[in-house]
Design a protein around this motif. Sequence first.
Motif, short mmCIF file in Angstrom:
data_model
loop_
_atom_site.label_atom_id
_atom_site.label_comp_id
_atom_site.label_asym_id
_atom_site.label_seq_id
_atom_site.Cartn_x
_atom_site.Cartn_y
_atom_site.Cartn_z
N VAL A 131 -15.81 -16.64 -4.11
CA VAL A 131 -15.52 -15.39 -3.40
C VAL A 131 -16.37 -14.29 -4.02
CG1 VAL A 131 -13.19 -16.02 -2.70
CG2 VAL A 131 -13.53 -14.92 -4.92
N HIS A 132 -16.50 -13.18 -3.29
CA HIS A 132 -17.40 -12.12 -3.72
C HIS A 132 -16.87 -11.39 -4.95
CE1 HIS A 132 -14.47 -10.32 -0.93
NE2 HIS A 132 -14.56 -9.24 -1.70
N ALA A 133 -17.77 -10.74 -5.64
CA ALA A 133 -17.41 -9.96 -6.83
C ALA A 133 -16.41 -8.87 -6.44
CB ALA A 133 -18.66 -9.34 -7.45
N GLY A 134 -15.39 -8.70 -7.27
CA GLY A 134 -14.38 -7.69 -7.01
C GLY A 134 -13.20 -8.19 -6.21
N PHE A 135 -13.24 -9.45 -5.76
CA PHE A 135 -12.14 -9.96 -4.94
C PHE A 135 -10.80 -9.84 -5.67
CE2 PHE A 135 -9.18 -13.04 -3.31
CZ PHE A 135 -9.42 -13.10 -1.96
N LEU A 136 -10.80 -10.11 -6.96
CA LEU A 136 -9.55 -10.13 -7.72
C LEU A 136 -9.09 -8.75 -8.17
CD1 LEU A 136 -10.26 -13.30 -9.90
CD2 LEU A 136 -8.52 -13.10 -8.11
N THR A 137 -9.95 -7.75 -8.08
CA THR A 137 -9.63 -6.46 -8.69
C THR A 137 -9.70 -5.26 -7.76
OG1 THR A 137 -11.93 -6.27 -9.41
CG2 THR A 137 -10.38 -7.24 -10.97
N ALA A 138 -10.37 -5.37 -6.63
CA ALA A 138 -10.55 -4.20 -5.76
C ALA A 138 -9.22 -3.70 -5.24
CB ALA A 138 -11.46 -4.55 -4.58
N GLU A 139 -9.08 -2.39 -5.11
CA GLU A 139 -7.87 -1.82 -4.53
C GLU A 139 -7.71 -2.29 -3.09
OE1 GLU A 139 -7.84 2.39 -4.94
OE2 GLU A 139 -7.81 2.34 -7.14
N ASP A 140 -6.48 -2.32 -2.61
CA ASP A 140 -6.20 -2.90 -1.30
C ASP A 140 -7.03 -2.27 -0.17
OD1 ASP A 140 -4.44 -4.71 -2.38
OD2 ASP A 140 -2.63 -3.57 -1.87
N PRO A 141 -7.10 -0.94 -0.04
CA PRO A 141 -7.91 -0.37 1.05
C PRO A 141 -9.39 -0.75 0.93
CG PRO A 141 -6.42 1.28 0.16
CD PRO A 141 -6.39 0.12 -0.79
N GLU A 142 -9.89 -0.77 -0.30
CA GLU A 142 -11.29 -1.15 -0.52
C GLU A 142 -11.52 -2.60 -0.13
OE1 GLU A 142 -14.15 -2.23 -4.29
OE2 GLU A 142 -12.40 -0.95 -4.63
N ALA A 143 -10.62 -3.49 -0.55
CA ALA A 143 -10.76 -4.91 -0.24
C ALA A 143 -10.71 -5.15 1.27
CB ALA A 143 -9.67 -5.70 -0.94
N LEU A 144 -9.80 -4.48 1.95
CA LEU A 144 -9.68 -4.64 3.40
C LEU A 144 -10.92 -4.09 4.11
CD1 LEU A 144 -8.11 -5.51 5.86
CD2 LEU A 144 -6.82 -3.35 5.76
N ALA A 145 -11.43 -2.95 3.64
CA ALA A 145 -12.64 -2.38 4.24
C ALA A 145 -13.81 -3.33 4.08
CB ALA A 145 -12.94 -1.03 3.61
N SER A 146 -13.92 -3.98 2.93
CA SER A 146 -15.02 -4.92 2.71
C SER A 146 -14.92 -6.11 3.66
CB SER A 146 -15.00 -5.42 1.26
OG SER A 146 -15.30 -4.38 0.36
N ALA A 147 -13.69 -6.63 3.86
CA ALA A 147 -13.51 -7.74 4.79
C ALA A 147 -13.87 -7.32 6.21
CB ALA A 147 -12.06 -8.24 4.73
N LEU A 148 -13.49 -6.11 6.59
CA LEU A 148 -13.80 -5.62 7.94
C LEU A 148 -15.29 -5.35 8.10
CD1 LEU A 148 -10.78 -3.29 8.70
CD2 LEU A 148 -11.46 -5.32 9.99
N GLN A 149 -15.97 -5.00 7.03
CA GLN A 149 -17.42 -4.82 7.12
C GLN A 149 -18.11 -6.14 7.45
OE1 GLN A 149 -18.48 -2.87 3.39
NE2 GLN A 149 -18.86 -0.97 4.50
N ARG A 150 -17.57 -7.24 6.93
CA ARG A 150 -18.15 -8.55 7.28
C ARG A 150 -17.88 -8.86 8.76
NH1 ARG A 150 -16.44 -9.19 2.00
NH2 ARG A 150 -14.38 -10.03 2.51
N THR A 151 -16.71 -8.49 9.25
CA THR A 151 -16.43 -8.63 10.68
C THR A 151 -17.40 -7.77 11.49
OG1 THR A 151 -14.08 -9.07 10.29
CG2 THR A 151 -14.69 -8.28 12.49
N GLU A 152 -17.66 -6.56 11.01
CA GLU A 152 -18.58 -5.65 11.69
C GLU A 152 -19.97 -6.27 11.79
OE1 GLU A 152 -20.23 -1.04 11.25
OE2 GLU A 152 -19.22 -2.01 9.57
#
Length: 218
Positions: A131-152
């Motif tokens: 999994v990408h760097a930060g998966f285990l530590t990113a704050e919830d809004p940041e982690a969700l935004a990153s996942a949505l960026q991949r959808t984008e």
Amino acid sequence: MTDGLEGPDAMPTAALPAVVARVTALADRLGVPHAEVFDVGRLSAASGVPESVVGALLGGRPAGEPDVQARFVQRLDLLRRTRLKPNGRKYTQQEIADGAGMSRQQAGALINGDRRPTMEHCDAIQRFFRVHAGFLTAEDPEALASALQRTEQELLQQLADRERQAAAVDDDPLERLLQDHGVRGIAWRAAQLPTDQHRDKVAEWLDMLLESVKRPES
């Protein structure tokens, strides 16, 4: 373990509404259902954020943010439940320890929340689960935004592919005819007609229509 584990390039929390808006606009343009791009289960697995929190954040509601260690334990548990071995079973503590280059005791303490992980622990476990760097530590809004960026990015690729196909149709008069007049749909409906006589009449009309244009010389 401190908040510094989240890294200097953490995405601002305010980025989430902007990403949601862009994904919504792309989905509408492509005719993709919102339920598909904002599927809570898929986004939870991709981001590590619990489904209930994903739903709250997508709805613009605040969600309780766990401390960094609790977040680590939560995300690691999700990895173990969603990133399974080829036989469909969870990785054991020993397998995680071997893959991450630590002792079984260390892995067990991290999994159970009895030990505060270091940056090295996080990096090693993230590499093991791919999994990408930060998966285990990113704050919830940041982690969700990153996942949505991949959808984008996936939606942008779909849009680019569609526009290339449309450009190809514009360059080909026969393809443009087939699209503009719904010829393929007509042919399908003709196949449902009860007799060969009916189908022959439709086929004659289609032949005349198709002969009215020619593909450009290659």
